[in-house]
Design an enzyme around this catalytic site. Structure first.
Site, mmCIF file in Angstrom:
data_model
loop_
_atom_site.group_PDB
_atom_site.id
_atom_site.type_symbol
_atom_site.label_atom_id
_atom_site.label_comp_id
_atom_site.label_asym_id
_atom_site.label_seq_id
_atom_site.Cartn_x
_atom_site.Cartn_y
_atom_site.Cartn_z
ATOM 1 N N GLU A 46 42.157 63.070 -0.467
ATOM 2 C CA GLU A 46 42.193 63.786 0.659
ATOM 3 C C GLU A 46 41.708 64.981 0.551
ATOM 4 O OE1 GLU A 46 46.316 61.713 2.943
ATOM 5 O OE2 GLU A 46 46.380 63.602 1.669
ATOM 6 N N CYS A 47 40.794 65.480 1.697
ATOM 7 C CA CYS A 47 40.586 66.752 1.931
ATOM 8 C C CYS A 47 39.782 67.490 0.258
ATOM 9 C CB CYS A 47 41.325 67.789 2.154
ATOM 10 S SG CYS A 47 40.879 69.259 3.084
ATOM 11 N N GLY A 48 40.623 68.090 -0.404
ATOM 12 C CA GLY A 48 40.040 68.543 -1.558
ATOM 13 C C GLY A 48 39.552 67.619 -2.450
#
Length: 485
Positions: free
Chosen positions: A337-339
């Site tokens: 997720e994301c990072g």
């Protein structure tokens, strides 16, 4: 159940530092303090957990049903002396015009007395109509006290106390002068995460001491104790469709899922981690900055964080980056997720510097000065995910639209045209405003953050997929496989 909501008239009023300080002050007295945070947030809950010594859970009316919110709150607050919910933004702020997902709506649902933190800079007599207006706007909400913040001195405090006593029936629970020791270091996503600071415990202790000296903590406890009894099923869990309903299945084996948890990656909801464990996962932490190799794993979960802040360190750990890339090419199931998505890309570019990342995904990351995607998202599953990513559905109907949130300052460049995507974006930005959830081999990497139990059930589905892959690698022909999620 002693409980209250700490809110404000508007964001940046200082309610987070005061809530952290209050949790620390009460904990220092030996009380069991259970913190909660309204809305989507990773960083404030880290500080609240540091102050209380207990996991902080998020209560989100946009992502969770009223029943799920009440069950979560009741379950985790049941064995605490006081439950403290920190609001987000202002008391009446929210997405919906009718206020159905506001802090006030949460206070009404959980019957929380409200303590308003008021930034009193430049205010004297004008604070009275502010308080009276907040009381009158929704008669169902009980504003049980105020904490005055950012005071200019004793004279300023005495004027405000006199005005509030003369014009309102609200109790002043505390008055806090401007003090740089109550400030927490900020960066582009708000407060700096506590796990990045070596002196976080000392900072929290200082906040607790300062708040205890300027807030009547005993009166705060009295306010919390006035909350009416809350009737709820504390054992209720979010509804989930059994993967083996009506079918003959083998019990899924316990699987080992690596969890990237260090200064670069630390954005995880505790109930998501609990859901992974309940589904049969053993979570194995590893450090992307220090570990040269992965432990023995069946799957991998890389959550959000600030990889851009640790570009040199992540690039320097080439051994681990190469090991992760090789594992992905060999078919290791991965959820990012994301990072985590940013880390799996080829490169990350920020402030003129370019850093090598894992290189598993054919894309490059570019950091921007302003947010690219910010707020809640709504996603329509495409069916291209390695494992079903939707919520439960009946009769073969498509899964419902998923809700989550995003907050990223990066975008992707040079994205491989061959990639598939798990989601079409109905609300939000995702990867390119239309799609999110990059699919590569057994990897699903998304800018959107999902919450298991908030309609997606991703944790159980991911663990079931990891278990299936594990059995396929080791099974005998006559063995049963666990049901597909």
């Amino acid at each position: 159940m002693a409980r209250l909501l700490i809110s404000a008239a508007h964001k940046s009023s200082g309610k987070t530092t005061i809530t952290v300080g209050l949790c620390a002050a009460l904990s220092a007295q030996g009380l069991r303090v259970q913190p909660f945070k309204k809305g989507p947030d990773y960083i404030d809950p880290m500080w609240l957990s540091q102050a209380s010594g207990r996991d902080c859970f998020n209560l989100d009316p946009f992502l969770m049903s009223p029943e799920a919110i009440t069950a979560c709150f009741s379950r985790h607050a049941a064995n605490a002396d006081i439950a403290i919910v920190e609001g987000n933004k202002g008391l009446y702020d929210g997405l919906a015009l009718d206020g159905s997902n506001s802090n006030a709506a949460l206070a009404h649902l959980l019957e929380l007395p409200v303590v308003l933190v008021l930034d009193a800079r430049g205010m004297t007599r004008g604070i009275a109509p502010l308080i009276l207006g907040y009381q009158a706007f929704d008669a169902r909400i009980r504003i049980a006290g105020v904490i005055l913040n950012q005071l200019g001195g004793e004279r300023h405090e005495s004027k405000l106390r006199a005005v509030i006593e003369h014009y309102t029936d609200v109790t002043v629970l505390g008055a806090i002068g401007h003090d740089p020791r109550l400030a927490v270091v900020e960066r582009h996503l708000g407060l700096m995460p506590s796990h990045e600071l070596d002196d976080a415990a000392q900072r929290v202790r200082a906040m607790g001491e300062l708040v205890a000296a300027q807030v009547d903590v005993a009166k705060v406890m009295q306010v919390a104790a006035t909350a009416a009894p809350l009737i709820a099923n504390a054992n209720a869990e979010p509804a989930a469709l059994s993967p083996c309903a009506g079918r003959r299945c083998a019990a899924p084996p316990r699987v080992r899922i690596g969890l990237a948890r260090d200064k670069a990656f630390g954005f995880y909801y505790p109930d998501d981690l609990q859901a992974l464990q309940s589904a049969g996962a053993e979570l194995v932490p590893f450090d992307t900055l220090r570990d040269a190799d992965l432990p023995t794993l069946d799957g991998l979960f890389i959550g959000g964080g600030f990889p851009e802040m640790f570009g040199p360190e992540l690039q320097a750990n080439a051994a681990l980056r190469n090991r992760i890339r090789s594992a992905i090419e060999a078919g290791l199931p991965v959820y990012a997720e994301c990072g985590g998505l940013m880390y799996l890309a080829r490169t990350l570019r920020w402030k003129g510097a370019v850093y090598d990342m894992v290189g598993a995904l054919p894309a490059d990351v570019l950091m921007h000065e302003r947010p690219v995607g910010r707020g809640y998202v709504e996603l329509a599953p495409t069916g291209d995910a390695p494992w079903p990513s939707g919520g439960a559905s009946d009769g073969g109907q498509p899964p419902p639209t998923l809700r989550g949130h995003e907050f990223h300052y990066s975008s992707l460049e040079n994205v491989g045209v061959e990639l598939k995507y798990a989601y079409q974006v109905r609300r939000g930005h995702g990867v390119d405003g239309q799609r999110d959830g990059i699919v590569y081999r057994n990897v699903l990497a998304s800018y959107s953050h999902l919450r298991s139990g908030a309609g997606s059930d991703w944790a159980r589905q991911f663990v079931a997929f990891v278990a299936t892959r594990k059995i396929r690698a080791t099974r005998q022909p006559e063995q049963l496989e666990p049901c597909a999620p």
